[in-house]
Scaffold this active site. Sequence first.
Site, PDB file in Angstrom:
ATOM      1  N   ARG A 120       0.834  -1.201   0.000  1.00 37.40           N
ATOM      2  CA  ARG A 120       0.000   0.000   0.000  1.00 37.40           C
ATOM      3  C   ARG A 120       0.871   1.254   0.000  1.00 37.40           C
ATOM      4  O   ARG A 120       1.955   1.263   0.626  1.00 37.40           O
ATOM      5  CB  ARG A 120      -0.839  -0.041   1.284  1.00 37.40           C
ATOM      6  CG  ARG A 120      -1.791   1.112   1.522  1.00 37.40           C
ATOM      7  CD  ARG A 120      -3.032   0.949   0.765  1.00 37.40           C
ATOM      8  NE  ARG A 120      -4.120   1.789   1.231  1.00 37.40           N
ATOM      9  CZ  ARG A 120      -5.161   2.089   0.461  1.00 37.40           C
ATOM     10  NH1 ARG A 120      -5.244   1.621  -0.771  1.00 37.40           N
ATOM     11  NH2 ARG A 120      -6.145   2.823   0.912  1.00 37.40           N
ATOM     12  N   THR A 137      -9.937   0.784  -9.181  1.00 35.67           N
ATOM     13  CA  THR A 137      -9.057  -0.239  -8.639  1.00 35.67           C
ATOM     14  C   THR A 137      -9.190  -1.430  -9.551  1.00 35.67           C
ATOM     15  O   THR A 137     -10.089  -1.469 -10.387  1.00 35.67           O
ATOM     16  CB  THR A 137      -9.536  -0.584  -7.205  1.00 35.67           C
ATOM     17  OG1 THR A 137      -9.443   0.577  -6.398  1.00 35.67           O
ATOM     18  CG2 THR A 137      -8.761  -1.697  -6.550  1.00 35.67           C
ATOM     19  N   THR A 142      -4.332  -0.671  -6.992  1.00 34.44           N
ATOM     20  CA  THR A 142      -5.132   0.534  -7.231  1.00 34.44           C
ATOM     21  C   THR A 142      -4.322   1.811  -7.414  1.00 34.44           C
ATOM     22  O   THR A 142      -3.198   1.927  -6.915  1.00 34.44           O
ATOM     23  CB  THR A 142      -6.129   0.744  -6.057  1.00 34.44           C
ATOM     24  OG1 THR A 142      -7.027   1.792  -6.371  1.00 34.44           O
ATOM     25  CG2 THR A 142      -5.417   1.063  -4.753  1.00 34.44           C
ATOM     26  N   ASP A 149      -7.734   8.435   0.719  1.00 35.13           N
ATOM     27  CA  ASP A 149      -8.271   7.368   1.577  1.00 35.13           C
ATOM     28  C   ASP A 149      -8.057   7.661   3.067  1.00 35.13           C
ATOM     29  O   ASP A 149      -8.579   6.960   3.926  1.00 35.13           O
ATOM     30  CB  ASP A 149      -7.635   6.011   1.234  1.00 35.13           C
ATOM     31  CG  ASP A 149      -8.404   5.303   0.120  1.00 35.13           C
ATOM     32  OD1 ASP A 149      -9.485   5.773  -0.250  1.00 35.13           O
ATOM     33  OD2 ASP A 149      -7.918   4.276  -0.378  1.00 35.13           O
ATOM     34  N   SER A 162     -10.350  -0.624   1.665  1.00 37.55           N
ATOM     35  CA  SER A 162     -11.407  -1.644   1.699  1.00 37.55           C
ATOM     36  C   SER A 162     -11.046  -2.856   0.847  1.00 37.55           C
ATOM     37  O   SER A 162     -11.864  -3.768   0.693  1.00 37.55           O
ATOM     38  CB  SER A 162     -12.714  -1.075   1.140  1.00 37.55           C
ATOM     39  OG  SER A 162     -13.193  -0.062   1.960  1.00 37.55           O
ATOM     40  N   GLY A 195     -14.065  -1.464  -6.364  1.00 37.65           N
ATOM     41  CA  GLY A 195     -15.413  -1.009  -6.005  1.00 37.65           C
ATOM     42  C   GLY A 195     -15.475  -0.160  -4.757  1.00 37.65           C
ATOM     43  O   GLY A 195     -16.552  -0.002  -4.181  1.00 37.65           O
ATOM     44  N   GLY A 196     -14.332   0.379  -4.304  1.00 38.97           N
ATOM     45  CA  GLY A 196     -14.359   1.261  -3.142  1.00 38.97           C
ATOM     46  C   GLY A 196     -15.033   0.579  -1.963  1.00 38.97           C
ATOM     47  O   GLY A 196     -14.725  -0.576  -1.633  1.00 38.97           O
TER      48      GLY A 196
HETATM   49  O1  DON Z   1      -8.105   1.137  -1.004  1.00 37.90           O
HETATM   50  C1  DON Z   1      -9.281   1.355  -1.196  1.00 37.90           C
HETATM   51  O2  DON Z   1     -10.174   0.842  -0.554  1.00 37.90           O
HETATM   52  C2  DON Z   1      -9.684   2.278  -2.327  1.00 37.90           C
HETATM   53  N1  DON Z   1      -8.599   3.138  -2.687  1.00 37.90           N
HETATM   54  C3  DON Z   1     -10.138   1.423  -3.458  1.00 37.90           C
HETATM   55  C4  DON Z   1     -10.763   2.196  -4.566  1.00 37.90           C
HETATM   56  C5  DON Z   1     -11.578   1.340  -5.446  1.00 37.90           C
HETATM   57  O3  DON Z   1     -11.741   0.176  -5.274  1.00 37.90           O
HETATM   58  C6  DON Z   1     -12.268   1.996  -6.524  1.00 37.90           C
HETATM   59  N2  DON Z   1     -12.929   1.056  -7.402  1.00 37.90           N
HETATM   60  N3  DON Z   1     -13.904   1.185  -8.052  1.00 37.90           N
END
Ligand code: DON
Length: 571
Positions: free
Chosen positions: A96, A380, A398, A422, A452, A472-473
């Site tokens: 990360r 992502t 991501t 984030d 997430s 998918g956030g």
């Molecule tokens: O790390 C995370 O949870 C976010 N940066 C992920 C973003 C994400 O999955 C966007 N996708 N549609």
Amino acid sequence: MIYRYLFIILIFFQFSCNEATTETGVISNNAMVVTAREEASKIGVEILKKGGNAFDAMVATELALAVAYPYAGNIGGGGFMVFRKNDGEVGSLDYREKAPIGATRDMYLDKNNNVIEGLSTVGGLAVGVPGTIAGVFEVYEKYGTLKIEEIFQPVIDLALKGVVVTKKQEARLKQYYSEINNKKTFWNGSENVQYDKSSLWKKVWNEKDTIKYTALAKTLKRIMSNGKKEFYEGKTASELVKFVQKNGGIITLEDLKSYQPKWRKPVIFEYDDLKIISMAPPSSGGICLEQIMKMINPFDLQKYGHNNVDYIKLLVEAERRAYADRSFYLGDPDFNEIPYKKITSDEYLSTRMKDFSFSTPTLSKDLNPGKINITESNETTHYSIVDQFGNSVSVTTTLNAAYGSKLYSDELGFFLNNEMDDFSSKPGVPNMYGLVGSEINQIEPGKRMLSSMTPTIVEKNNDLYMVLGTPGGSTIITSVLQTILNVHEFKMTMQQAVNAPRFHHQWLPDVILFETTGFDKKITDKVAADGYKTHFDSSRITSKVEGILILNDGKIEGGADKRGDDTAVGF
Ligand code: DON
């Protein structure tokens, strides 16, 4: 009779051609790679066919996505890998991004303490210290078997040959054209700055055009020759620092030099006869998944029926409770004590569900005071790999938002992340996903922002059973959950499981989000009539699940999500 023969021939043809149908995904005997782009899946399989293992394929696939899927694939971002070796050993790698050393808690606030819109999402100040190259080298050095050139060269060749624009990619590029092309200014702390224009993305790309990534090919070639040091200390590093700083950012050479990925103990728990292995903090994915699955485990889901009224209510109520805890208890474990054992204990979770009833919704406002903020956002990608030796990797990677901070270095050939968003910019201000959280996720130098992402591996009877994950956030966790349940409880194939319509609840806002197609209106009307707020919006559920299922006969099914250009390739 003749029709029966024709039918049998047709079925046989489907399977032997390795073609996906809506009912069953790609079936293969030996190995499988499922990613967001066919080109990346094919490169992963090419590595396996050369005799490489899942870890070699991970490195190539990660880099191939940076070429073929610049929307989210990256070398300017970061990610998480969960793995299971064929001897049953499991583990996970955290690569990360980190906050730069010069980052401060209030760096996105103005003098009145208000969040400056766009500062944590667009331009140089939004960029976290990238972890992807450190991550792939860490994996390679520990578990790789091929020569580094054998892994990198196919990716470099793809970048030079170019990648054909798909219809969906054309739509995405057009959607983000003005953002990428500098229609916006941003504030760097003392002045407004226009960020650098990119010549590659200045052109309007259409379906069937071929985009050649020559600058990225050069960067990858240098990394292939000089190793990880090239990215963190070499020419790439100095160019990167120069570029980010010119565009309002604060990343220094010191930040790059000191970046280290981290092997972490995965989250492991049981659900019926399944063992779920998923990502630990700084991702909230594994712990939230554990909480939700443990809360619903005592109930008879099959009796309620897939996507039926009581099934929806039960999942929603468990999700509501887990996401409320996420906001208060989860963050970077290197900076905070995470009360993992406590919030996943059976005793705690059964107390948490004590006030659950099928007749009256729990109101989120009564569940926990939402006084703080977790930020998170919107693109992502995930890939799943099972190799011919039985090793598996599940990786979510991501740039955060689509095309990250929208900063693309023409010289280096890649987009930079906007992962800083984030973090909680300010307590009490919900982010674009409406997620709320706590000081545990506030910005500190060198800290990792809460995620997430939920790369997951599932065992059944001690054997490998599923490999899955998704972008998918905030909807990542609930999408992984529903896919596992679709296979385990409702006996779907992996393809059906990833295609099935999904819904989502995240505590705040207090609303159930449904995809627009696939739900029975009578059912969702009944849920609404029983007191739940419902909202239908497919664009908010941006998950695209890439799943692999080991079948009873030992064959492997790859399920690539029909919502994107996702492709499973087996051999
Ligand atoms: O790390 C995370 O949870 C976010 N940066 C992920 C973003 C994400 O999955 C966007 N996708 N549609």
